[in-house]
Design an enzyme around this catalytic site. Sequence first.
Site, short mmCIF file in Angstrom:
data_model
loop_
_atom_site.label_atom_id
_atom_site.label_comp_id
_atom_site.label_asym_id
_atom_site.label_seq_id
_atom_site.Cartn_x
_atom_site.Cartn_y
_atom_site.Cartn_z
N LYS A 76 0.88 -1.17 0.00
CA LYS A 76 0.00 0.00 0.00
C LYS A 76 0.91 1.21 0.00
O LYS A 76 2.03 1.15 0.51
CB LYS A 76 -0.85 0.02 1.28
CG LYS A 76 -2.14 0.76 1.14
CD LYS A 76 -3.22 -0.12 0.53
CE LYS A 76 -4.57 0.56 0.54
NZ LYS A 76 -5.63 -0.36 0.10
N ALA A 121 -24.97 3.02 1.98
CA ALA A 121 -25.63 2.59 0.74
C ALA A 121 -24.85 3.10 -0.47
O ALA A 121 -25.42 3.68 -1.39
CB ALA A 121 -27.07 3.10 0.71
N GLY A 122 -23.52 2.91 -0.45
CA GLY A 122 -22.68 3.39 -1.55
C GLY A 122 -22.49 2.33 -2.62
O GLY A 122 -23.38 1.51 -2.86
N HIS A 123 -21.31 2.34 -3.23
CA HIS A 123 -21.04 1.42 -4.34
C HIS A 123 -21.24 -0.04 -3.94
O HIS A 123 -21.76 -0.84 -4.71
CB HIS A 123 -19.61 1.61 -4.85
CG HIS A 123 -19.42 2.91 -5.55
ND1 HIS A 123 -19.02 4.05 -4.91
CD2 HIS A 123 -19.61 3.24 -6.84
CE1 HIS A 123 -18.95 5.03 -5.78
NE2 HIS A 123 -19.31 4.59 -6.96
N VAL A 124 -20.80 -0.38 -2.73
CA VAL A 124 -20.95 -1.77 -2.28
C VAL A 124 -22.31 -1.98 -1.61
O VAL A 124 -23.07 -2.90 -1.96
CB VAL A 124 -19.82 -2.15 -1.30
CG1 VAL A 124 -19.99 -3.60 -0.86
CG2 VAL A 124 -18.45 -1.94 -1.94
N1 NAD Z 1 -15.65 -0.32 -3.37
C1 NAD Z 1 -15.01 -1.47 -3.21
O1 NAD Z 1 -14.85 -2.26 -4.15
C2 NAD Z 1 -14.48 -1.85 -1.85
C3 NAD Z 1 -13.58 -2.93 -1.75
C4 NAD Z 1 -13.12 -3.31 -0.48
C5 NAD Z 1 -13.54 -2.60 0.63
N2 NAD Z 1 -14.39 -1.55 0.49
C6 NAD Z 1 -14.82 -0.84 1.70
O2 NAD Z 1 -16.24 -0.89 1.77
C7 NAD Z 1 -16.76 0.32 2.31
C8 NAD Z 1 -17.76 0.91 1.34
O3 NAD Z 1 -17.12 1.16 0.11
P1 NAD Z 1 -17.90 1.91 -1.07
O4 NAD Z 1 -17.03 1.83 -2.26
O5 NAD Z 1 -19.31 1.42 -1.13
O6 NAD Z 1 -17.88 3.39 -0.51
P2 NAD Z 1 -18.85 4.60 -0.96
O7 NAD Z 1 -18.10 5.82 -0.63
O8 NAD Z 1 -19.38 4.39 -2.33
O9 NAD Z 1 -20.11 4.44 0.03
C9 NAD Z 1 -20.02 4.65 1.40
C10 NAD Z 1 -21.39 5.11 1.87
O10 NAD Z 1 -21.36 5.18 3.30
C11 NAD Z 1 -22.01 6.37 3.69
N3 NAD Z 1 -21.50 6.71 5.02
C12 NAD Z 1 -20.37 7.37 5.35
N4 NAD Z 1 -20.25 7.43 6.68
C13 NAD Z 1 -21.32 6.79 7.20
C14 NAD Z 1 -21.76 6.50 8.52
N5 NAD Z 1 -21.05 6.88 9.58
N6 NAD Z 1 -22.92 5.81 8.68
C15 NAD Z 1 -23.64 5.42 7.60
N7 NAD Z 1 -23.28 5.68 6.33
C16 NAD Z 1 -22.13 6.34 6.14
C17 NAD Z 1 -21.71 7.36 2.61
O11 NAD Z 1 -22.67 8.40 2.60
C18 NAD Z 1 -21.80 6.48 1.36
O12 NAD Z 1 -23.11 6.41 0.86
C19 NAD Z 1 -15.55 1.20 2.57
O13 NAD Z 1 -15.16 1.03 3.91
C20 NAD Z 1 -14.48 0.63 1.66
O14 NAD Z 1 -13.18 0.83 2.17
C21 NAD Z 1 -14.88 -1.17 -0.72
#
Ligand code: NAD
Length: 348
Positions: free
Chosen positions: A85, A184-187
Amino acid sequence: MAMTAAADVPMPDLFAAEQVITCRDDRVGLRAVIAIDDTTLGPGFGGVRWRHYPSTAAAVAEAQRLARAMTLKHALAELPYGGAKSVLLADRPLPDEGSPARTALMSRYGDFIARTGGAYVPGVDMGTTMTDMQAIRDAGARAFCDDVDPGPYTATGVYAAMRAGVRHALGRDMDGVRVVVQGAGHVGANLARYAARDGARVVVADVDADRARSVAEEVGGSVTDPLSAPTAECDVFAPCAVARVVTADVVAGMRAKVVAGAANDTLDSPFVAELLRRAGITYVPDFIANAGGVIQVHAGQVGWSEEELAARLERIGDRVTAVLEDASAAGVTPVEAALQVAERTLRR
Ligand SMILES: NC(=O)c1ccc[n+]([C@@H]2O[C@H](COP(=O)([O-])OP(=O)(O)OC[C@H]3O[C@@H](n4cnc5c(N)ncnc54)[C@H](O)[C@@H]3O)[C@@H](O)[C@H]2O)c1
């Protein structure tokens, strides 16, 4: 992931990683730390994070900690990568994406990465973009920069992990299971869709209330407030927002029987895994559940078909089952059982 600067920390043991490299070029405003944790399984692959750190020690500590997590993630996902990293220290406001200043900085960073001779392969992480990776690549370094959103793939893997956790803990499939998705983001949005499709009763929590409402409406679920989400009445808590949401206090009030989500560093400290075990709550380690994104990156590198990729993502569920069974049999936490699998893989 924590968006605020971490509290200052002492300088970590630099020899805990295979290699720790610092990079500096004042002409382009570059200060970076590359941590290559372990290359037993292949080149160290891990994202470039760009944020403010209170000190050099905090930056090194974060790079090393995240690099270690990548080693474990790749080992458990049976991918031919080591763990690495890097962090860029945002000592002043970041140049805009695509600006000449940013391209110059990333290009110079690419020079430094190229010097590792392929031992470090960067990808996107918090604060960096595909355009940044392209600039690094143009400078002659290898970088993973397929223009694909990993979110749906990560969600598919997390959902396989969740189903395995529910089967292990509750002996049932997802129909009627109450799932709270935090973030409720990307994942998280995709995870909510997959669970609802199989008949789960989904509750969504997001600091962005509109986003929570829109996903809840789409999946026929409901909304809860973000603060109380970890202790809401449900069967499964799925943390998909920020790091370290499962604290000792949360465990004391937790009503879910399974914790399975995407957030890296879900547990506030290693001891929380033991607290969850004692409370009879099944914890699916984040570094197994959320490997779908890196599996998708690897699929792009080696040209797997969509079918092959889907099968590999489903295998995350098999791995979770094996780890949970090992943990139950040995009376240890799933995190300990998973670390033992990773150690065996790394010593092979
Ligand atoms: N995107 C990936 O492929 C991936 C891969 C491995 C791990 N992750 C981890 O998964 C998590 C989500 O990733 P993502 O890509 O969906 O992120 P994202 O930024 O698309 O979505 C995160 C969501 O969480 C919300 N949020 C932020 N703080 C919050 C809180 N305290 N309570 C409730 N909601 C809150 C945001 O408004 C947003 O809608 C992250 O921790 C990321 O590190 C993601």
